[in-house]
Design an enzyme around this catalytic site. Sequence first.
Site, mmCIF file in Angstrom:
data_model
loop_
_atom_site.group_PDB
_atom_site.id
_atom_site.type_symbol
_atom_site.label_atom_id
_atom_site.label_comp_id
_atom_site.label_asym_id
_atom_site.label_seq_id
_atom_site.Cartn_x
_atom_site.Cartn_y
_atom_site.Cartn_z
ATOM 1 N NE ARG A 29 1.936 3.067 -4.723
ATOM 2 C CZ ARG A 29 0.855 2.731 -3.668
ATOM 3 N NH1 ARG A 29 0.248 2.718 -2.334
ATOM 4 N NH2 ARG A 29 0.318 1.362 -3.700
ATOM 5 C CD GLN A 36 1.717 2.986 -13.530
ATOM 6 O OE1 GLN A 36 1.792 2.724 -14.524
ATOM 7 N NE2 GLN A 36 0.971 3.951 -12.977
ATOM 8 C CG ASP A 79 3.574 1.317 -6.871
ATOM 9 O OD1 ASP A 79 3.746 0.266 -5.376
ATOM 10 O OD2 ASP A 79 2.833 1.527 -6.860
ATOM 11 C CB SER A 93 0.370 -1.405 -7.025
ATOM 12 O OG SER A 93 0.920 -0.147 -6.465
ATOM 13 C CE1 TYR A 129 -1.063 5.412 -0.848
ATOM 14 C CE2 TYR A 129 0.317 7.104 -1.001
ATOM 15 C CZ TYR A 129 0.278 5.732 -0.639
ATOM 16 O OH TYR A 129 1.079 5.184 -1.715
HETATM 17 P P1 NAD Z 1 -4.346 2.562 0.712
HETATM 18 O O1 NAD Z 1 -4.164 0.820 0.268
HETATM 19 O O2 NAD Z 1 -3.647 3.273 1.329
HETATM 20 O O3 NAD Z 1 -6.075 2.687 0.701
HETATM 21 C C1 NAD Z 1 -6.934 1.337 0.320
HETATM 22 C C2 NAD Z 1 -8.255 2.213 -0.185
HETATM 23 O O4 NAD Z 1 -8.255 2.691 0.927
HETATM 24 C C3 NAD Z 1 -7.952 3.961 -0.666
HETATM 25 O O5 NAD Z 1 -8.473 4.186 -1.544
HETATM 26 C C4 NAD Z 1 -8.602 4.468 0.064
HETATM 27 O O6 NAD Z 1 -9.014 5.755 -0.188
HETATM 28 C C5 NAD Z 1 -9.042 3.892 1.038
HETATM 29 N N1 NAD Z 1 -10.048 4.334 2.159
HETATM 30 C C6 NAD Z 1 -9.633 4.945 3.194
HETATM 31 N N2 NAD Z 1 -10.190 5.469 4.514
HETATM 32 C C7 NAD Z 1 -11.420 5.260 4.291
HETATM 33 C C8 NAD Z 1 -12.463 4.281 4.638
HETATM 34 N N3 NAD Z 1 -12.653 5.161 5.663
HETATM 35 N N4 NAD Z 1 -13.504 4.642 4.213
HETATM 36 C C9 NAD Z 1 -13.496 3.943 2.751
HETATM 37 N N5 NAD Z 1 -12.290 3.942 2.499
HETATM 38 C C10 NAD Z 1 -11.263 4.015 2.758
HETATM 39 O O7 NAD Z 1 -3.899 2.841 -1.028
HETATM 40 P P2 NAD Z 1 -3.315 2.173 -2.301
HETATM 41 O O8 NAD Z 1 -4.305 1.153 -2.235
HETATM 42 O O9 NAD Z 1 -1.995 1.494 -1.938
HETATM 43 O O10 NAD Z 1 -3.806 3.807 -3.150
HETATM 44 C C11 NAD Z 1 -4.651 4.596 -3.639
HETATM 45 C C12 NAD Z 1 -4.294 5.571 -4.214
HETATM 46 O O11 NAD Z 1 -2.843 5.708 -4.604
HETATM 47 C C13 NAD Z 1 -4.393 4.563 -5.440
HETATM 48 O O12 NAD Z 1 -6.448 4.623 -5.917
HETATM 49 C C14 NAD Z 1 -4.034 5.458 -6.571
HETATM 50 O O13 NAD Z 1 -4.911 6.790 -6.873
HETATM 51 C C15 NAD Z 1 -2.599 5.727 -6.269
HETATM 52 N N6 NAD Z 1 -1.666 5.003 -6.846
HETATM 53 C C16 NAD Z 1 -1.296 5.416 -7.802
HETATM 54 C C17 NAD Z 1 0.367 4.785 -7.942
HETATM 55 C C18 NAD Z 1 1.332 5.316 -9.394
HETATM 56 O O14 NAD Z 1 0.294 6.635 -9.654
HETATM 57 N N7 NAD Z 1 2.032 4.579 -9.752
HETATM 58 C C19 NAD Z 1 0.288 3.459 -7.704
HETATM 59 C C20 NAD Z 1 -0.497 3.022 -6.495
HETATM 60 C C21 NAD Z 1 -1.896 3.685 -5.991
#
Ligand code: NAD
Length: 367
Positions: A122, A127, A130, A133, A228
Amino acid sequence: MLLGILRENRAGETRVALSPDGVSAAKKLGLEVGIEAGAGSRSFFSDESYQVQGARIFHDRSELLADADIAVQVNPPDEDVITQLKADTVWISFMSPGENQDRIRSMESANVTVMSMESIPRISRAQSMDALSSMASIAGYKAVLVAASALGKYMPMMMTAAGTIPPAKVLVLGAGVAGLQAIATARRLGAAVEAFDVRSAVKEQVESLGAAFVEVEMDEDAEGEGGYAKELDQSSREKQQELIHKHAAKSDIVITTALVPGKKAPVLVTEPMVRDMMPGSVILDMAAGQGGNCELSRPDEEIEQHQVTIFGPTNLPASMPVNASRLYGKNILALLGHLIKDGKMTFDFEDQITRDTILTHNGKGGR
Ligand code: NAD
């Protein structure tokens, strides 16, 4: 080199790994494209629509696999496909490595190179590849539509001659990619939205979408490696549960998206919380396939408990196959564009994208 696109084997799957408009983009990379007959039909893409773009249609899967240098799917291959893969094929799909070690080892023994779409790092320069996403964003959008359709209320505030109807209240738990899209969609429909995440860094993103961020006083920030979430300690978990209980009781719709990499999904909505929700309210648990954020949700079922409707869909992107297939295909082509140098697949293990995404190559596995 021939890029082979197979018909998906997972029950309920409607997506295909490349849409017809991806064929010309693949040709620009120097690839020929072979499509298993009918592979796009459940995404409303006919064999002819691929042929017009210059793809070859294969009526026999084994012939396609015998010719293909690169074989691509959305879902992991089943045993039947694995036995037909020839040595040195590059296989690309979601692999769910945690659940599919046996399949990956069989592919390794057959000298197949296996690349896993969920292992794409990520990072900014990856991107465009990905797929986690692009699929999560579709799922977040559709989750709100499914929940809104099951709610016996309007989403927006309505001023009618017979009186004013207040907007529906939506609570989104987990504001990652899927959660942020769910917030944006619920806002577009006019709902009043609140959201909660253990990573305080998302507060600003939630607020910029016009939602209120529910703040839990925690002993430490739960942002872990790679942006994460980490698992919460007992005291933070209790504080969080108390607050969610209060907010869920006032919400018409609760959408849960919380995941922690490599762990079972955290339980955020317990049975007593469901009991205290308003009759007619709706929960949509997007983590139902990973153990569930709601104690009562069941994978791929719609149930009613304590007069609350609870959905546990595990493949929402398959309910929007046209866009999901196009975006997935673009992710695949971006990865291939990264790997193909001078018309050849090149695996540079110094490069983070290649290193993280390859599960096994030349009969040697990492993960
Ligand atoms: P994910 O599917 O692993 O998790 C979904 C969400 O659940 C996350 O925001 C996490 O913080 C939240 N979560 C976990 N435990 C929790 C709890 N107990 N209560 C409430 N919320 C909780 O995550 P995702 O959506 O795949 O991605 C997370 C982060 O990764 C993004 O927001 C970003 O910061 C990063 N990301 C970066 C890129 C990039 O730079 N290319 C791309 C995608 C994601």
